[in-house]
Scaffold this active site. Structure first.
Site, PDB file in Angstrom:
ATOM      1  N   HIS A   1       0.828  -1.207   0.000  1.00  0.00           N
ATOM      2  CA  HIS A   1       0.000   0.000   0.000  1.00  0.00           C
ATOM      3  C   HIS A   1       0.857   1.249   0.000  1.00  0.00           C
ATOM      4  O   HIS A   1       0.429   2.315  -0.412  1.00  0.00           O
ATOM      5  CB  HIS A   1      -0.972   0.002   1.184  1.00  0.00           C
ATOM      6  CG  HIS A   1      -0.302   0.121   2.521  1.00  0.00           C
ATOM      7  ND1 HIS A   1       0.425  -0.901   3.066  1.00  0.00           N
ATOM      8  CD2 HIS A   1      -0.235   1.146   3.406  1.00  0.00           C
ATOM      9  CE1 HIS A   1       0.903  -0.515   4.246  1.00  0.00           C
ATOM     10  NE2 HIS A   1       0.513   0.721   4.462  1.00  0.00           N
TER      11      HIS A   1
ATOM     12  N   LYS B   1       9.464  -2.695   3.120  1.00  0.00           N
ATOM     13  CA  LYS B   1      10.673  -2.746   3.941  1.00  0.00           C
ATOM     14  C   LYS B   1      10.622  -3.947   4.862  1.00  0.00           C
ATOM     15  O   LYS B   1       9.572  -4.304   5.388  1.00  0.00           O
ATOM     16  CB  LYS B   1      10.729  -1.455   4.776  1.00  0.00           C
ATOM     17  CG  LYS B   1      11.963  -1.243   5.563  1.00  0.00           C
ATOM     18  CD  LYS B   1      12.809  -0.116   4.970  1.00  0.00           C
ATOM     19  CE  LYS B   1      14.234  -0.105   5.473  1.00  0.00           C
ATOM     20  NZ  LYS B   1      14.985  -1.303   5.198  1.00  0.00           N
TER      21      LYS B   1
ATOM     22  N   LYS C   1       4.035  -3.011  11.743  1.00  0.00           N
ATOM     23  CA  LYS C   1       5.059  -2.278  12.508  1.00  0.00           C
ATOM     24  C   LYS C   1       5.317  -0.905  11.896  1.00  0.00           C
ATOM     25  O   LYS C   1       5.370   0.100  12.595  1.00  0.00           O
ATOM     26  CB  LYS C   1       6.345  -3.117  12.490  1.00  0.00           C
ATOM     27  CG  LYS C   1       7.361  -2.706  13.509  1.00  0.00           C
ATOM     28  CD  LYS C   1       8.618  -3.549  13.405  1.00  0.00           C
ATOM     29  CE  LYS C   1       8.349  -4.997  13.742  1.00  0.00           C
ATOM     30  NZ  LYS C   1       9.589  -5.790  13.772  1.00  0.00           N
TER      31      LYS C   1
ATOM     32  N   ASP D   1       4.519   5.055  12.072  1.00  0.00           N
ATOM     33  CA  ASP D   1       4.385   6.037  10.979  1.00  0.00           C
ATOM     34  C   ASP D   1       5.583   6.081  10.060  1.00  0.00           C
ATOM     35  O   ASP D   1       6.023   7.156   9.635  1.00  0.00           O
ATOM     36  CB  ASP D   1       4.138   7.448  11.558  1.00  0.00           C
ATOM     37  CG  ASP D   1       2.768   7.542  12.192  1.00  0.00           C
ATOM     38  OD1 ASP D   1       1.842   6.872  11.696  1.00  0.00           O
ATOM     39  OD2 ASP D   1       2.634   8.258  13.204  1.00  0.00           O
TER      40      ASP D   1
ATOM     41  N   LYS E   1       9.618  -9.113   3.995  1.00  0.00           N
ATOM     42  CA  LYS E   1      10.651  -9.854   4.726  1.00  0.00           C
ATOM     43  C   LYS E   1      11.303 -10.827   3.762  1.00  0.00           C
ATOM     44  O   LYS E   1      10.684 -11.257   2.786  1.00  0.00           O
ATOM     45  CB  LYS E   1      10.036 -10.639   5.891  1.00  0.00           C
ATOM     46  CG  LYS E   1      11.024 -11.005   6.974  1.00  0.00           C
ATOM     47  CD  LYS E   1      11.316  -9.840   7.876  1.00  0.00           C
ATOM     48  CE  LYS E   1      12.344 -10.145   8.919  1.00  0.00           C
ATOM     49  NZ  LYS E   1      12.454  -9.037   9.879  1.00  0.00           N
TER      50      LYS E   1
ATOM     51  N   SER F   1      16.062   2.719  10.018  1.00  0.00           N
ATOM     52  CA  SER F   1      16.269   2.327   8.621  1.00  0.00           C
ATOM     53  C   SER F   1      15.634   3.372   7.705  1.00  0.00           C
ATOM     54  O   SER F   1      16.168   3.716   6.653  1.00  0.00           O
ATOM     55  CB  SER F   1      15.617   0.975   8.353  1.00  0.00           C
ATOM     56  OG  SER F   1      16.494  -0.053   8.689  1.00  0.00           O
TER      57      SER F   1
HETATM   58  P1  NAD Z   1      20.892 -11.803  16.316  1.00  0.00           P
HETATM   59  O1  NAD Z   1      21.141 -12.976  15.463  1.00  0.00           O
HETATM   60  O2  NAD Z   1      21.888 -10.691  16.336  1.00  0.00           O
HETATM   61  O3  NAD Z   1      20.644 -12.226  17.835  1.00  0.00           O
HETATM   62  C1  NAD Z   1      19.818 -13.262  18.234  1.00  0.00           C
HETATM   63  C2  NAD Z   1      20.483 -13.867  19.456  1.00  0.00           C
HETATM   64  O4  NAD Z   1      19.594 -14.775  20.058  1.00  0.00           O
HETATM   65  C3  NAD Z   1      21.753 -14.613  19.099  1.00  0.00           C
HETATM   66  O5  NAD Z   1      22.791 -14.198  19.964  1.00  0.00           O
HETATM   67  C4  NAD Z   1      21.363 -16.071  19.306  1.00  0.00           C
HETATM   68  O6  NAD Z   1      22.460 -16.856  19.704  1.00  0.00           O
HETATM   69  C5  NAD Z   1      20.322 -15.949  20.396  1.00  0.00           C
HETATM   70  N1  NAD Z   1      19.402 -17.071  20.432  1.00  0.00           N
HETATM   71  C6  NAD Z   1      18.901 -17.799  19.410  1.00  0.00           C
HETATM   72  N2  NAD Z   1      18.086 -18.768  19.869  1.00  0.00           N
HETATM   73  C7  NAD Z   1      18.072 -18.648  21.202  1.00  0.00           C
HETATM   74  C8  NAD Z   1      17.414 -19.356  22.238  1.00  0.00           C
HETATM   75  N3  NAD Z   1      16.609 -20.372  21.971  1.00  0.00           N
HETATM   76  N4  NAD Z   1      17.622 -18.956  23.522  1.00  0.00           N
HETATM   77  C9  NAD Z   1      18.424 -17.909  23.795  1.00  0.00           C
HETATM   78  N5  NAD Z   1      19.081 -17.205  22.845  1.00  0.00           N
HETATM   79  C10 NAD Z   1      18.901 -17.577  21.574  1.00  0.00           C
HETATM   80  O7  NAD Z   1      19.442 -11.249  15.873  1.00  0.00           O
HETATM   81  P2  NAD Z   1      18.805  -9.852  16.248  1.00  0.00           P
HETATM   82  O8  NAD Z   1      18.945  -8.946  15.084  1.00  0.00           O
HETATM   83  O9  NAD Z   1      19.256  -9.394  17.600  1.00  0.00           O
HETATM   84  O10 NAD Z   1      17.255 -10.242  16.293  1.00  0.00           O
HETATM   85  C11 NAD Z   1      16.664 -10.799  17.465  1.00  0.00           C
HETATM   86  C12 NAD Z   1      15.156 -10.711  17.345  1.00  0.00           C
HETATM   87  O11 NAD Z   1      14.776  -9.348  17.175  1.00  0.00           O
HETATM   88  C13 NAD Z   1      14.554 -11.438  16.146  1.00  0.00           C
HETATM   89  O12 NAD Z   1      13.292 -11.901  16.498  1.00  0.00           O
HETATM   90  C14 NAD Z   1      14.430 -10.340  15.104  1.00  0.00           C
HETATM   91  O13 NAD Z   1      13.462 -10.638  14.122  1.00  0.00           O
HETATM   92  C15 NAD Z   1      14.019  -9.199  15.987  1.00  0.00           C
HETATM   93  N6  NAD Z   1      14.273  -7.892  15.415  1.00  0.00           N
HETATM   94  C16 NAD Z   1      15.512  -7.509  15.019  1.00  0.00           C
HETATM   95  C17 NAD Z   1      15.711  -6.239  14.511  1.00  0.00           C
HETATM   96  C18 NAD Z   1      17.064  -5.738  14.120  1.00  0.00           C
HETATM   97  O14 NAD Z   1      17.187  -4.571  13.811  1.00  0.00           O
HETATM   98  N7  NAD Z   1      18.102  -6.545  14.153  1.00  0.00           N
HETATM   99  C19 NAD Z   1      14.630  -5.363  14.386  1.00  0.00           C
HETATM  100  C20 NAD Z   1      13.380  -5.791  14.809  1.00  0.00           C
HETATM  101  C21 NAD Z   1      13.206  -7.040  15.334  1.00  0.00           C
END
Ligand code: NAD
Length: 872
Positions: free
Chosen positions: A466, A471, A495, A500, A507, A763
């Site tokens: 939309h 992103k 999100k 906004d 994804k 971002s």
């Molecule tokens: P990342 O890979 O940097 O970190 C994830 C961490 O979680 C790793 O250190 C991993 O070893 C650990 N992990 C994995 N499985 C696990 C478990 N079962 N128990 C404990 N620890 C575990 O990823 P990230 O970028 O920090 O993303 C983490 C979450 O945040 C995801 O759900 C992602 O979709 C969400 N997220 C990330 C961003 C971003 O900007 N990176 C933005 C929004 C949402």
């Protein structure tokens, strides 16, 4: 000496056999008790052959059932003669081996199991209940002493016997092909046509590992389709080897022949280098029953199946065997006239019993034909760190995608969006699935041989276009599949709307475990994936702008940008095709920490709301609040760090392998450095180690921040969560059922689509920076400083007093890029939190539903305002 009858069953005990007893048991079972037609010498020869196998030696045990009283009577008597030993009422052999259990979500758990190789009861003692008693006692021993998760056996004792213990028994299905004439000496597969470029090669011992990997890979694909909670992959390599050795031995003893082949594979040879397996059969010769038994049968087509059966028949003819039998074949490969399907209740190819799992464990027996089979280590190379999904969620809990849908539906019902818009939002706008081969060059772990090709699968889902560009991050993880990507894309739409950010939701991901790839390989994979996106217009500053997610970082984003620019060298805004880049390649200062910082702003904001303070009893001050973080990656680390900097007490942190806890607080950077150096928290001073990684979610704290992966809190652990507030830094960490349980308990949940929106917010800033081709603050900083300097001077004149240099510096300092990014992020997060709170109060609902309502209504305005072309 025959025992007195009947025995008091409470008096019976099961012991590990002494070497003498083991020999005696073997003697009895094979010589006296009349078990298989092997002499003792032959049996011992067999044992010698098996001696190097995984489940023999230390892992192989003989157990004997005897009377406690009788045993005590004999104790201390220095009985050298076996005849004076207490009577063995029944005996069995067990072997220990590793097994893989795979749950519905495809998570693989490695565990130890015990196989029962054989059960012996002397003929004159049968039908008295000794074997059953032995099994009961054995079950108890295995559970207690060895912590065996489950047990299995190959046995001909019959299902009734085992069903008495409540074990699941699966009948053996066989397809039997009778041997009809034909030429035993001929080379090829009888009169079958092999087809162009297809050749047959024998499978040898040295090929077993490769074949086993193929097998498991196929099983893995199969698992995803099966609607069971857990499956056991069987047999694996040791079983093949075991069967191989056994069949070689039988062959030698019975036919006096050295067998060097125990199966064949069909290979399609494209050219000299590139060969693709199109089917294989692994067999052993059962000379006693005059048949050749196919242990594993794989074929991708009926034609290939026919060729393989013909090969097996030819082998059988060589030894005058009468039948070829395949266990549990894929019946789609055969028609009625090919062979006879028989279900054998009298024989058990396998039996499963699993203590901790309330639903049944299913042996994987019916593997289907394979397509696009990929010979590589991915299956074995998976990290078995998935206890979380296994323990947290019940099997019938909705998938991640369904969870997002459930949350959406709840909010949709309360929103004022039109039904048309709501229907539109339920489905993804478009999905791209690409598979692309990557050639191995021998530098990494993931490919067995140089020159072979690895086929990877990548996805990009546009949930809602939309607003453009869409992103969303790109995830590299073995768990990536279409459903997960679609769920995350939908979440991105909502999100962006919540904070906004004028983007649609998307994804992407590639199914791979980055830890198994070298940097060089990852670069090739990333570039190849980007090429696929470029060719299909799924990337570009005005179309789709990816960002990092789990398993990717600024490094991958630079590769993406560079690849995109090769395709669009004249595009002035090409640098804006991706965000999360390093600063020197167009990234924005503050992006790295943005999501974690946003989590901090969000939690700080919610803590300040009176209704939260009232319901949780918290003061509202970060300084008085304790935090636990699960997942110490990009998001978890930065959230912990900002909470600590602002006075919060981080009392627990969890990672894949374990968690750490200290009620007095843990120094975040020290822990981070330690983890970086040691790849584990183990050994970090002054903390309690929680071995079960999930337990960190259950420790005492004020605010729990799941920052790892989705589905970490489900119906199984929701009741044990002690936190007063949960801040969802990860996407989808709570299942809908768990969500309801915790809300009912009064736990306040700050939802993912709001709390972790800091990443996409910054971002967006990066994208704006890229389109403006200028660093934020570059045009204004000096001007601001000049204006403020003049103001300070004026004030000094009026008050006739000098401001200190330090104070002056603070006041006149003009905003740098990072200041502006932090300020924009703080403003965005606070604004979105306030909006969510207001909707929650107005509509008397929880924060998640409120955030969804806000998102849906904003998107509806865009949809309905634009007229939705060609919808009517
Ligand atoms: P990342 O890979 O940097 O970190 C994830 C961490 O979680 C790793 O250190 C991993 O070893 C650990 N992990 C994995 N499985 C696990 C478990 N079962 N128990 C404990 N620890 C575990 O990823 P990230 O970028 O920090 O993303 C983490 C979450 O945040 C995801 O759900 C992602 O979709 C969400 N997220 C990330 C961003 C971003 O900007 N990176 C933005 C929004 C949402």
């Amino acid at each position: 000496m025959p025992p007195k009858q009947p025995h008091d069953f409470d008096d019976l005990m099961l012991l590990e056999a002494t070497p003498e007893q083991a020999i005696m048991t073997n003697q009895n079972s094979y010589a006296t008790w009349g078990y298989p037609q092997l002499t003792l010498e032959q049996y011992l020869e067999r044992e010698k052959l098996l001696a190097n196998q995984e489940f023999t030696g230390e892992n192989f045990k003989v157990w004997v059932l005897m009377s406690r009283k009788e045993q005590q009577e004999h104790q201390g008597k220095n009985d050298a003669s076996a005849n004076n030993n207490p009577t063995i009422l029944s005996a069995c052999e067990t072997f220990k081996r590793k097994a893989l259990i795979v749950d519905r979500s495809g998570e693989v758990i490695e565990t130890i199991c015990y196989g029962i190789a054989s059960v012996f009861t002397p003929p004159h003692l049968r039908n008295k209940g000794y074997a059953s008693t032995m099994m009961k006692l054995l079950t108890g021993i295995l559970e207690k002493q060895f912590k065996a998760d489950f047990s299995f056996l190959f046995s001909d004792i019959g299902p009734n016997f085992y069903q008495r213990f409540g074990w699941n028994v699966f009948n053996n299905k066989e397809i039997r092909f009778s041997i009809d004439g034909g030429d035993a000496s001929g080379e090829g597969p009888g009169n079958m046509e092999l087809g162009e470029n297809v050749s047959v090669s024998p499978i040898r011992e040295s090929d077993l590992e490769r074949i086993t990997q193929l097998d498991c890979q196929l099983v893995r694909q199969e698992l995803l389709k099966v609607d069971h909670r857990a499956l056991v992959v069987l047999p694996n390599k040791p079983s093949y080897v075991w069967m191989f050795e056994r069949s070689k031995f039988y062959a030698r003893v019975t036919a006096n022949t050295e067998i060097t082949i125990f199966g064949v594979e069909l290979v399609r040879a494209f050219d000299e280098k590139e060969k693709q397996l199109v089917g294989f059969i692994i067999w052993f010769h059962d000379f006693n029953e005059q048949k050749l038994v196919a242990l594993r049968f794989r074929s991708y087509s009926k034609q290939a199946a026919k060729i393989l059966v013909a090969q097996a028949k030819q082998e059988a003819r060589k030894y005058n065997l009468k039948q070829v039998v395949s266990w549990n074949p894929d019946m789609t490969l055969f028609s009625g006239e090919d062979g006879e399907l028989v279900e054998r209740e009298d024989s058990l190819p396998s039996l499963a019993w699993y203590k901790d799992w309330d639903s049944k464990v299913e042996w994987l027996l019916l593997e289907k034909a394979f397509k696009g089979l990929r010979p590589h280590h991915q299956f074995w190379g998976r990290r078995y760190s998935t206890a979380a999904t296994r323990v947290a969620c019940e099997p019938n809990e909705p998938s991640f995608l369904d969870s997002v849908q459930i949350y959406f539906e709840k909010a949709a019902g309360l929103s004022n969006a039109s039904p048309k818009t709501l229907d539109h939002l339920k489905a993804s706008d478009c999905t791209l699935k690409v598979t692309f081969p990557i050639e191995a060059r021998g530098e990494g772990l993931f490919i067995v041989d140089n020159g072979k090709v690895e086929v990877l699968t990548g996805y990009r889902v546009h949930h809602s276009r939309h607003l453009l560009p869409v992103k969303g991050g790109i995830r590299f993880s073995p768990e990536v599949d279409e459903q997960e990507v679609a769920a995350l894309a939908a979440l991105m739409t909502y999100k962006c709307a919540v904070v906004d950010v004028p983007f649609g939701g998307a994804k992407g991901g590639i199914t791979l475990d980055p830890s198994k790839f070298t940097e060089n390989q990852l670069e090739r994979v990333t570039r190849r994936y980007t090429m696929e996106l470029c060719q299909r217009a799924f990337i570009g500053p005005g179309v789709d702008v990816p960002a990092p997610d789990v398993g990717t970082s600024a490094r991958e984003m630079s590769w993406i940008m560079d690849t995109y620019r090769q395709f669009h060298s004249n595009e002035v805004d090409s640098i804006g095709c991706v965000t999360g880049k390093p600063i020197y390649l167009g990234g924005v200062r503050g992006r790295n920490e943005a999501t974690g910082l946003g989590v901090y702003y969000g939690i700080r904001e919610f803590l300040s709301y009176p209704e939260i303070q009232k319901s949780t009893g918290l003061s509202g001050n970060i300084k008085d609040t304790s935090f636990v973080i699960q997942g110490f990656g990009k998001v978890g680390y930065w959230a912990a760090k900002f909470l600590e900097i602002n006075g919060g007490r981080v009392v627990g942190v969890g990672e894949r392998d374990c968690g750490v806890y200290n009620a007095d607080g843990i120094k975040v950077d020290e822990l981070f450095e330690y983890h970086k150096a040691n790849r584990s928290f183990r050994g970090f001073p002054n903390v309690d180690i929680l071995e079960d990684p999930l337990k960190i979610l259950e420790v005492e704290c004020d605010v729990l921040i799941p920052a790892a992966l989705e589905r970490q809190i489900g119906l199984k652990n929701a009741d044990y969560i002690k936190a007063k507030i949960i801040g969802e830094a990860a996407n989808g960490p709570i299942t809908p059922g768990a969500n309801d349980i915790m809300l009912n308990k009064g736990i306040r949940i700050i939802p993912d689509l709001l709390l972790n929106a800091g990443g996409v917010t910054v971002s967006y800033f990066e994208w704006l920076k890229n389109l403006s081709h200028m660093r934020f603050g570059r045009m204004t900083r000096k001007w601001d400083e000049l204006g403020k300097t003049k103001l300070v001077e004026l004030i000094e004149t009026i008050i006739e007093q000098k401001v200190s240099d330090l104070e002056k510096m603070h006041i006149i300092h003009g905003a740098e890029e990072v200041d502006l990014v932090y300020s924009g992020l703080e403003d965005t997060m606070m604004g979105a939190c306030k909006e969510t709170r207001i909707t929650a109060l107005k509509r008397k609902t929880d924060y998640r539903t409120a955030a969804f309502i806000n998102a849906i209504e904003k998107i509806a305005t865009a949809y309905e305002g634009s007229g939705m072309m060609l919808m009517n």
